[in-house]
Scaffold this active site. Structure first.
Site, PDB file in Angstrom:
ATOM      1  CE  LYS A 203      -3.678   2.434   2.378  1.00 40.03           C
ATOM      2  NZ  LYS A 203      -4.793   2.356   3.315  1.00 40.03           N
ATOM      3  CE  LYS A 257      -6.182   1.713  -0.675  1.00 40.82           C
ATOM      4  NZ  LYS A 257      -6.503   1.868   0.694  1.00 40.82           N
TER       5      LYS A 257
END
Ligand code: PBG
Length: 332
Positions: A203, A257
């Protein structure tokens, strides 16, 4: 993988296999289906409420009754999983974030409702403190610091409350060190051996999360940025190291992400680890596409094309705000 060099023209005419739909379908390398999609949904208190989010055209915060109705429609169209993000009442956002592990909080009530009414739909949760935190961070803030280990203890309590409510998939999105191992140890011990963890492993500290922070009401509150816990967008090797670490600690699936600007990372994760790999087509990616579609600057076909690209890049599935629309488009 060695690739055979095609014969020269005219022995090779690559257009022969593009001549009609039947031929194209015969040789298509990548398939996108509704079952590949996880639908992230913003929930709020109330009855019959559908509150538009201006920075995400077509996406609303839904009260639980409306959420259930729309989840049933999406599931009917083939979407197999839903992921819940709460818009917490302002009064419940505190520095101790206690609402996060309240068994009766909005998310936990939504999980129970979904598992009672739509048992065949998988329910995924988010594990991070930001929707409950007075200052919008994913962890506890002490002075200038986002403290790691006390946050992990809180995340474990949050995870156990979600398991108790019936969650199928836990989604730790907080990027604290050690959280996957701590959650895995606790869930094993508490009798939730069957609950899967889809770790937000790679992330990045991205500006593409802006509309999401509007949606959960964290934008105005966030003090500073998340760069001390999320990954520097330029760091590919560090992302792979995070994935390896989370798999070692007990993650069943991993996520990259944001998605579209990070397709190289998706491919690298799949090639390196051969584990179930997901991408999150985040709020800012959605806003770019949906905003341009709304203005007629881009055609609706960009929706399925953008999702297919994740499959081609090695992903098994995608979290996308387009899930219900994409599932319907795939059926049509
Ligand atoms: C925070 C969280 C974020 C998203 C999912 N969980 C935002 C952030 O890290 O600030 C972003 C999702 C999106 O942009 O669609 N725990």
């Amino acid at each position: 993988m060695p690739v055979h060099t095609p014969a020269a023209y005219p022995a090779a005419r690559l257009r022969r296999l593009r001549r009609n739909a039947a031929l194209r379908d015969l040789v298509s390398e990548t398939q996108l289906t509704a079952a590949d999609l996880i639908w992230p949904v913003f929930i709020r208190e109330g009855q019959g409420v559908e509150e538009a989010i201006p920075s995400m055209p077509g996406v609303s915060r839904l009260s639980l009754d409306v959420m259930l109705k729309k989840a049933a429609e999406a599931h009917e169209a083939g979407v197999g999983a839903i992921c819940l993000f709460p818009y917490t009442d302002q009064a419940l956002r505190t520095e101790d974030c206690a609402e996060a592990w309240n068994p009766e909080n909005l998310t936990n009530r939504a999980i129970r409702m979904l598992k009672a009414e739509l048992p065949s739909m998988a329910v995924m949760t988010d594990i991070a403190l930001d929707p409950y935190n007075a200052n919008g961070h994913d962890g506890f803030v002490v002075g200038e610091e986002i403290v790691n280990d006390p946050t992990v203890e809180a995340l474990v309590k949050m995870a156990l409350a979600q398991c108790e409510a019936g969650a199928d998939i836990l989604g730790p999105s907080d990027m604290m060190d050690g959280r996957i191992g701590a959650i895995r140890t606790a869930t094993e011990k508490a009798g939730y051996q069957h609950v899967a963890i889809l770790s937000y492993a790679a992330k990045f500290a991205s500006a593409f999360y802006g509309p999401f922070r509007d949606a959960v009401g964290a934008s105005g509150r966030l003090v500073g940025d998340k760069k001390t816990y999320q990954i520097n967008p330029g760091n590919r090797m560090e992302a792979l190291r995070c994935v390896a670490r989370d798999l070692d600690e007990g993650a069943d699936m991993v996520m990259v992400k944001p998605g579209m600007p990070y397709l190289d990372i998706c491919r690298a994760v799949k090639d390196e680890f051969s584990v179930p790999t997901f991408a999150y087509q985040v709020s800012g990616e959605y806003a770019m596409l949906a905003g341009a579609m709304e203005r007629g600057w881009l055609g609706e076909a960009v929706m399925l094309e953008s999702l297919l690209a994740f499959k081609r890049a090695g992903c098994d599935g995608v979290l996308t705000y387009f899930a219900p629309a994409a599932a319907k488009a795939l059926k049509a």
